[in-house]
Design a protein around this motif. Structure first.
Motif, short mmCIF file in Angstrom:
data_model
loop_
_atom_site.label_atom_id
_atom_site.label_comp_id
_atom_site.label_asym_id
_atom_site.label_seq_id
_atom_site.Cartn_x
_atom_site.Cartn_y
_atom_site.Cartn_z
N ALA A 15 4.49 -7.50 -46.72
CA ALA A 15 3.38 -8.03 -47.51
C ALA A 15 2.78 -6.93 -48.38
O ALA A 15 2.45 -7.16 -49.55
N ARG A 16 2.65 -5.73 -47.84
CA ARG A 16 2.11 -4.61 -48.61
C ARG A 16 3.01 -4.29 -49.80
O ARG A 16 2.54 -4.10 -50.93
N PHE A 68 4.76 -13.38 -51.23
CA PHE A 68 3.60 -12.80 -50.55
C PHE A 68 2.88 -13.86 -49.73
O PHE A 68 2.55 -13.65 -48.56
N ASN A 69 2.65 -15.03 -50.33
CA ASN A 69 1.95 -16.10 -49.63
C ASN A 69 2.75 -16.59 -48.42
O ASN A 69 2.18 -16.88 -47.38
N ASP A 85 1.60 -16.46 -44.50
CA ASP A 85 1.67 -17.63 -43.63
C ASP A 85 2.40 -17.30 -42.32
O ASP A 85 1.99 -17.74 -41.25
N LYS A 86 3.48 -16.53 -42.41
CA LYS A 86 4.21 -16.13 -41.20
C LYS A 86 3.34 -15.26 -40.30
O LYS A 86 3.35 -15.41 -39.08
N LYS A 107 -7.37 -12.90 -46.20
CA LYS A 107 -7.76 -14.28 -46.55
C LYS A 107 -7.38 -14.65 -47.98
O LYS A 107 -7.22 -15.81 -48.29
N GLU A 108 -7.25 -13.66 -48.84
CA GLU A 108 -6.95 -13.94 -50.24
C GLU A 108 -5.46 -14.24 -50.41
O GLU A 108 -4.61 -13.65 -49.78
#
Length: 72
Positions: free
Chosen positions: A16-17, A52-53, A57-58, A68-69
């Motif tokens: 994600a980063r 990313f989203n 979710d995972k 949260k964003e």
């Protein structure tokens, strides 16, 4: 089992980063507006946002508290 879960969470956080940094710098090498840059790169930034989203979710599914964003 908990150790495998912790390793997976760490891997997903790192992914994600990397995706967020790639999203933020996707058009830096082009000297044009976002709309034209999106056409030139065939929607790269949108694909990065979706990835990313999905990663967030995972992380949420595994029980971690992700940011949260969301992108886009």
């Amino acid at each position: 089992m908990m150790m495998l879960n912790a390793i997976r969470i760490r891997q997903l956080r790192a992914r994600a980063r990397r995706l967020y940094i790639s999203y933020a710098t996707a058009y830096d090498h082009l000297d044009c507006g976002n709309h034209l840059a999106d056409h030139i790169t065939c929607g790269r930034r949108k694909r990065l946002a979706k990835a990313f989203n999905a990663t967030v979710d995972k992380l949420e599914f595994l029980g971690d508290n992700p940011p949260k964003e969301r992108l886009l």
